[in-house]
Design a protein around this motif. Structure first.
Motif, PDB file in Angstrom:
ATOM      1  N   ARG A  21     -13.231 -10.128   9.713  1.00 50.27           N
ATOM      2  CA  ARG A  21     -13.667  -8.742   9.675  1.00 50.27           C
ATOM      3  C   ARG A  21     -12.994  -8.037   8.522  1.00 50.27           C
ATOM      4  N   PRO A  22     -13.685  -7.084   7.861  1.00 50.77           N
ATOM      5  CA  PRO A  22     -13.095  -6.414   6.709  1.00 50.77           C
ATOM      6  C   PRO A  22     -12.071  -5.359   7.097  1.00 50.77           C
ATOM      7  N   ASP A  23     -11.970  -4.996   8.368  1.00 45.75           N
ATOM      8  CA  ASP A  23     -11.021  -3.954   8.738  1.00 45.75           C
ATOM      9  C   ASP A  23      -9.613  -4.530   8.831  1.00 45.75           C
ATOM     10  N   SER A  24      -8.651  -3.661   8.951  1.00 42.18           N
ATOM     11  CA  SER A  24      -7.272  -4.097   8.897  1.00 42.18           C
ATOM     12  C   SER A  24      -6.751  -4.645  10.217  1.00 42.18           C
ATOM     13  N   GLY A  27      -6.286  -8.208   9.634  1.00 45.17           N
ATOM     14  CA  GLY A  27      -5.490  -8.566   8.475  1.00 45.17           C
ATOM     15  C   GLY A  27      -6.074  -8.150   7.147  1.00 45.17           C
ATOM     16  N   GLY A  28      -7.265  -7.574   7.126  1.00 48.08           N
ATOM     17  CA  GLY A  28      -7.880  -7.128   5.882  1.00 48.08           C
ATOM     18  C   GLY A  28      -7.226  -5.859   5.372  1.00 48.08           C
ATOM     19  N   THR A  47      -3.398  -1.913   8.654  1.00 45.82           N
ATOM     20  CA  THR A  47      -2.938  -1.453   9.957  1.00 45.82           C
ATOM     21  C   THR A  47      -2.110  -2.557  10.587  1.00 45.82           C
ATOM     22  N   VAL A  48      -0.953  -2.199  11.112  1.00 44.87           N
ATOM     23  CA  VAL A  48      -0.104  -3.145  11.822  1.00 44.87           C
ATOM     24  C   VAL A  48      -0.256  -2.833  13.307  1.00 44.87           C
ATOM     25  N   VAL A  74       0.658   0.371   6.817  1.00 47.87           N
ATOM     26  CA  VAL A  74       1.487  -0.004   5.670  1.00 47.87           C
ATOM     27  C   VAL A  74       0.676   0.311   4.420  1.00 47.87           C
ATOM     28  N   ALA A  75       1.291   1.004   3.451  1.00 47.71           N
ATOM     29  CA  ALA A  75       0.593   1.401   2.226  1.00 47.71           C
ATOM     30  C   ALA A  75       1.442   1.059   1.008  1.00 47.71           C
ATOM     31  N   TRP A  76       0.760   0.666  -0.072  1.00 50.63           N
ATOM     32  CA  TRP A  76       1.423   0.413  -1.348  1.00 50.63           C
ATOM     33  C   TRP A  76       0.427   0.689  -2.460  1.00 50.63           C
TER      34      TRP A  76
END
Length: 108
Positions: A21-24, A27-28, A47-48, A74-76
């Motif tokens: 799936r493309p969502d986080s 793991g996306g 998203t964790v 988590v963002a970078w």
């Protein structure tokens, strides 16, 4: 048993495993605009889920701790690989409201 109105096989790859799936949640990563003051820069986010959050982090949006077991983001910067020095862990609500508030912690 309730009837399903969709084809389960349509959601599978030819080898029998589920499509990624493309969502986080799976793991996306997503590309999003950054926090206030950094909104012209794009950030990669993930998203964790709470069951994968095992450490305590400090949210740069509110300067409070994110405890183990709490779902968060988590963002970078998207232009970078997102090594440990560049990643920041945000409460989901703080990340959602990032456009209307500035950082409370210095992003260094």
């Amino acid at each position: 048993m309730p009837r399903r109105n969709h084809d389960r096989k349509a959601n599978r790859k030819t080898n029998g495993s589920r499509e990624s799936r493309p969502d986080s949640l799976m793991g996306g990563a997503r590309i999003e605009s950054g926090p206030s003051g950094w909104s012209d820069e794009e950030f990669t986010t993930r998203t964790v889920p709470g069951n994968r959050a095992t450490k305590t982090y400090r949210c740069p949006g509110c300067d409070h701790e994110i405890r183990p077991g709490v779902s968060h983001v988590v963002a970078w910067p998207a232009a970078e690989l997102g090594g440990p020095d560049n990643r920041r862990h945000w409460h989901s609500g703080c990340w959602s409201g990032r456009a209307t508030r500035g950082l409370t912690r210095r992003w260094s």
